[in-house]
Design an enzyme around this catalytic site. Structure first.
Site, short mmCIF file in Angstrom:
data_model
loop_
_atom_site.label_atom_id
_atom_site.label_comp_id
_atom_site.label_asym_id
_atom_site.label_seq_id
_atom_site.Cartn_x
_atom_site.Cartn_y
_atom_site.Cartn_z
N ARG A 165 0.85 -1.20 0.00
CA ARG A 165 0.00 0.00 0.00
C ARG A 165 0.88 1.25 0.00
NH1 ARG A 165 -4.77 1.42 4.35
NH2 ARG A 165 -3.06 1.27 5.88
N ASP A 450 -3.46 3.16 14.39
CA ASP A 450 -2.67 3.73 13.31
C ASP A 450 -3.18 5.13 13.01
OD1 ASP A 450 -4.98 3.44 11.81
OD2 ASP A 450 -4.17 1.93 10.44
#
Length: 547
Positions: A165, A450
């Site tokens: 990603r 996150d």
């Protein structure tokens, strides 16, 4: 000593011989070519995002685009699923540090998504070492010696399939200048990885396909169109077949949920389905409705997938993907082991089981885990429903049902509490302090946090402060005001200092994180992303590279 650079490219990060193998002249030329060709289109797409937000701020609601109704209503399908991607029932995600890469690939998951985005603090060291680590993993030479445990980590014979990603369109890479301007961060991540690894990946893991990617933060199909051009150019430069590259798009913004058919249509030959990026989606709901005082969210722990707008989003994603014959991936299980409390740990695992059973029964073809210890539990749930089938695409391809704009926008039910305010403050400050020190995936209070969850914390506090939200769940008639916020911040900072210890608190960057976090929470205008402001705190330019 220095990097061998193509014309118009400058490297402002420190020189390292190992990084030089990644930042080769040909690789940088490939990145620069992508950047130059697509720069204007990317800028236009970002301007369109701002224009859309202005409309939402003026009272407009997101919705399905009448101009693309034909795409939504027509019968078409994406390219056939490549054999190595048929079974994706459990995927693990994490940053690209060396030990994590090895453990994730060895975890027993079907896929490992190596993350340059929300789970990574994008320091120069992290980015370049991450590229080295992925190259070594694909080469099969990666190993890590944990001196503290005197243990050597290396790859098993059978590993998870690797996805990567890159960062989102909105982020710059300040350590690399192209024609005097910061490079587009996602093109740096994609370009360096693809250039060095496409050939060997296709010979090994990809079995003639690949490489494979996850694409974040998309808001409109025009952004998917740019990614499709990136993939087509990369395939042409590499001399590989069109449609070799495959990408799963995270639906993690509210505007994108109304564009899912259109996104898949733009990526038709490169699509590997869609994923429910649910934490980013909640943040986007707050951000989209930042000027709507009638859309204040309850505590973030109450905004679960059983809320009507979240369930509608998930069900529509499944129906859309299966109609187009691609994977519909479920969301993240962020729980981590609670080693010192077996009872609490089992309660957490039961929440994981229930969440994953909901996903697989709804029709998801796979799901995400944040920690290797969750994989056996999740695998058991998906195996129990799917058996030997690789996925549920055909099972649910004829699913019926309609979803209105009202379904996808319905305000979640719940209450706001002082505990919710405290949790947002504590998580936001602690996450940002870790991010400043190069850590982007942070275990806090039983969950792996996150950037997406930190963004929820920050945006929700901003929203509550902006409109003087009632903490209606406490029954005390307390409103969220600047004086209350200041007092709770001071109390939470004292609690953080007590939890982490005096030495760690004083040597960490907690005060700096607190200053930035509170400034953003009290800003007159909601910043688009917490990490855009914070990024300037981690950019380290090599003095020998600055003229």
């Amino acid at each position: 000593m220095g990097y061998d650079l193509p014309e118009g490219v400058e490297i402002r990060g420190r020189y390292d011989e190992e990084f030089g193998g990644i930042l080769s002249k040909d690789a940088l030329q490939f990145v620069a070519d992508l950047h130059r060709e697509l720069k204007n289109d990317i800028e236009y797409a970002m301007d369109c995002r701002k224009e859309a937000q202005t409309r939402y701020n003026n009272g407009e609601l997101p919705g399905f685009d009448p101009a693309t109704k034909l795409i939504r209503d027509s019968d078409w399908v994406c390219a056939a699923v490549p054999p190595p991607l048929a079974d994706r029932r459990v995927e693990i995600t994490g940053p690209v540090d060396r030990k994590m890469v090895i453990n994730a690939l060895n975890s027993g998951a079907k896929v490992f998504m190596a993350d340059f985005e929300d789970a990574l603090s994008p320091t120069w060291e992290n980015l370049m070492r991450g590229q080295v680590n992925l190259r070594d993993a694909i080469n099969g030479t990666i190993m890590f010696h944990d001196k503290g445990r005197d243990r050597v980590y290396k790859l098993n014979q059978h590993t998870a399939t690797l996805f990567v990603r890159p960062r989102g369109w909105h982020l710059p890479e300040a350590h690399i200048l192209i024609d005097g301007h910061p490079a587009t961060a996602c093109l740096v991540d994609f370009g360096l990885y693809f250039f060095h690894n496409h050939s060997l990946f296709r010979q090994t893991q990809g079995r003639g396909f690949g490489p494979f990617f996850y694409i974040p933060k998309m808001e409109h199909s025009r952004e998917a169109k740019i990614w499709n051009r990136v993939f087509e150019k990369a395939e042409k430069v590499a001399g590989i077949d069109k449609g070799s590259i495959r990408a799963t798009v995270l639906i993690e913004t509210l505007p994108a949920v109304f564009q899912m058919d259109e996104i898949l249509h733009e990526l038709k030959n490169h699509s590997a389905g869609l994923n429910c990026g649910r934490w980013g989606y909640i943040f986007s709901y707050i951000k989209t409705f930042q000027a709507h005082p009638d859309r204040l969210l309850p505590d973030r722990v109450q905004v679960s997938m059983t809320q009507h707008f979240m369930k509608s989003y998930s069900d529509l994603l499944i129906r859309t993907c299966h109609r187009r014959v691609v994977h519909a991936m479920g969301g993240m299980a962020a729980q981590i082991p609670i080693k010192d409390d077996p009872e609490a740990n089992e309660a957490a695992m039961e929440l994981v089981r229930k969440d994953k059973l909901r996903e697989v029964e709804a029709g998801h073809d796979g799901t995400w885990a944040a920690h290797p210890s969750l994989i056996p539990t999740i695998m058991e749930v998906f195996n129990g429903r799917m058996g030997d089938k690789a996925n549920q695409i055909q099972d649910k391809a004829d699913a019926v049902g309609s979803f209105t704009e009202a379904d996808l926008l319905q305000l979640p039910r719940g209450v706001r509490t002082m505990e919710g305010l405290r949790l947002n403050i504590s998580v936001g400050i602690q996450y940002l302090a870790a991010w400043f020190t190069g850590v982007g995936s942070v275990p806090l209070y039983g969950l792996m946090e996150d950037a997406a969850t930190a963004e929820i914390s920050r945006a929700q506090i901003w929203q509550w402060l902006r409109y003087g939200a009632d903490l209606d769940g406490d029954g005390l008639g307390v409103k969220v005001t600047p004086p209350l916020f200041d007092r709770v911040v001071a109390e939470e900072m004292a609690r953080i200092a007590s939890e982490v210890g005096k030495d760690r608190f004083e040597s960490g960057r907690y005060e700096e994180a607190c200053n930035l976090f509170t400034r953003q929470c009290m800003a007159p205008k909601l910043d688009d992303f917490l990490t855009l402001d914070a990024y300037n705190k981690i950019v380290v330019l090599d003095e020998f590279c600055i003229v």
